[in-house]
Design an enzyme around this catalytic site. Structure first.
Site, PDB file in Angstrom:
ATOM      1  N   HIS A  71     -41.137  -8.101 -36.661  1.00 26.04           N
ATOM      2  CA  HIS A  71     -40.598  -7.657 -35.367  1.00 26.04           C
ATOM      3  C   HIS A  71     -39.712  -8.711 -34.706  1.00 26.04           C
ATOM      4  CE1 HIS A  71     -44.082  -9.754 -33.299  1.00 26.04           C
ATOM      5  NE2 HIS A  71     -43.144  -9.953 -32.398  1.00 26.04           N
ATOM      6  N   SER A 225     -44.971 -15.156 -31.389  1.00 28.03           N
ATOM      7  CA  SER A 225     -44.844 -14.194 -32.483  1.00 28.03           C
ATOM      8  C   SER A 225     -44.257 -14.829 -33.728  1.00 28.03           C
ATOM      9  CB  SER A 225     -43.916 -13.046 -32.080  1.00 28.03           C
ATOM     10  OG  SER A 225     -44.572 -12.180 -31.199  1.00 28.03           O
ATOM     11  N   GLY A 226     -44.781 -14.430 -34.873  1.00 30.60           N
ATOM     12  CA  GLY A 226     -44.265 -14.929 -36.140  1.00 30.60           C
ATOM     13  C   GLY A 226     -44.866 -16.255 -36.535  1.00 30.60           C
TER      14      GLY A 226
END
Ligand SMILES: *[C@@H]1O[C@H](CO)[C@@H](O)[C@H](O)[C@H]1NC(C)=O
Length: 347
Positions: A71, A225-226
């Site tokens: 994402h 995120s990630g």
């Protein structure tokens, strides 16, 4: 036979494989709770940039490969680059290096936030040189099951828990979080309700794991995120998960949700045929457990598994005690560790 085994053992003692590049114990102490990390403590942490902005975290797994979340990427690869050796976003380190991206592989099963497959492989334009502040993490083999309650760490430059963004000079943050298995986490998500709860009864899917506290307070957040969820297991740091999604941050009964790495071992190997995986297992409480974990850590683990099936555990024990005797060694731990590495070759 006896003489031959002993020769083999001695030869193997001289030719012990070096630990893999990802296996090393970090020197710096850890403090429980959300804190500034120490410079170089998490050498696999990368910052994914969109233009000059930090948009996501990521994890170095090989010379030219980073794992992140699907994402994080919506545009063309030329819209992004990867920073390594970074510590404070507003105080560039001498160690900072910046790489353009050769290719981004988003997992084909990813559809939108909360879906499974929220994982991406990012190939750097050129390989990076490892040093004290830039090193890869270990990847867990597909067989690895991270135990519930294991104390792991999540790191990143994302928002701090009180809603605001990280304050200057934006030092890398670390927080220790216990793992929560899928069933327990689904139960938490079915407790109470928040306006931005995901739809559906059991939102934690097969390839997800949660980490955090039922009472909230410590969590990953937007901008993380990630990035990595890592767990130290018998002196190797394993990438357990990728920061994927959550309901706000550090909410009670809404721990952070991570995409598990073991289900993606084959997919990763398809893209990086030379990558190695680390085996760990908690399915042994016997004194041999420590040895099994060492076998798991050695590159010969696949052969050991086959050997075990052929010879059975008794054969393995027999070979082990035989060699201990032939070398005139007692069950001193260092000797046993060395022998453990030798056993698969003898069988
Ligand atoms: C962190 O350590 C590296 C390696 O010693 C050094 O190059 C870098 O400048 C340091 N960064 C900061 C902000 O102190």
């Amino acid at each position: 036979m006896r003489g031959l085994s002993c020769l083999l053992v001695i030869q193997l003692l001289l030719e012990l494989p070096l630990p893999e590049a990802c296996e090393h114990t970090r020197g710096s102490p850890r403090i429980v709770g959300g804190n500034d990390a120490m410079n170089g403590s998490w050498p696999w942490q990368v910052s994914i940039r969109g233009g000059s902005d930090h948009i996501c975290g990521g994890t170095l797994i090989a010379e030219s490969w980073v794992v992140s979340a699907a994402h994080c990427f919506s545009g063309d690869k030329s819209a992004y680059h990867v920073n390594l050796g970074e510590y404070q976003l507003q105080n560039p380190s001498e160690s900072l290096v910046s790489f353009p991206i050769k290719e981004i592989y988003r997992h084909p099963s990813y559809t939108d936030i909360g879906s499974s497959g929220d994982i991406a492989l990012v190939e750097l334009e050129t390989p990076v040189s490892f040093n004290s502040v830039i090193r890869p993490v270990c990847l867990p083999a597909s067989s690895v099951e991270f135990p519930t309650g294991m104390a792991c760490w999540v790191t990143g430059w994302g928002d701090t828990q009180y809603g605001g963004s990280l304050t200057a000079p934006k030092t890398l943050q670390e927080v220790q979080v216990p793992l929560i298995d899928r069933d327990a986490c689904n139960s938490l998500f079915n407790t109470g309700s928040y306006t931005d709860d995901p739809q559906g009864i059991d939102p934690i899917q097969q390839d997800m794991i949660c980490a955090g506290y039922p009472e909230g307070e410590k969590d990953s957040c937007q901008g993380d995120s990630g990035g990595p969820l890592v767990c130290e297991w018998d002196s190797a740091w394993l990438l357990a998960g990728v920061v994927s999604w959550g309901v706000e941050c550090a909410r009670p009964n809404r721990p952070g949700v991570y995409i598990l790495l073991p289900p993606y071992a084959d997919w990763i190997q398809d893209h990086i045929p030379t990558i190695s995986f680390t085996v760990r297992s908690s399915a042994n409480a016997s004194p041999l457990g420590a040895l099994r974990n060492i076998w798991g850590a050695s590159p010969t683990h696949t052969r050991l598994k086959q050997a075990k099936r052929r010879g059975g555990p008794l054969g393995l024990l027999g070979a082990l005690s035989h060699c201990l005797v032939c070398l005139g060694l007692g069950p001193a731990l260092p000797a046993m560790l060395l022998l453990a590495a030798a056993v698969p070759m003898i069988l």
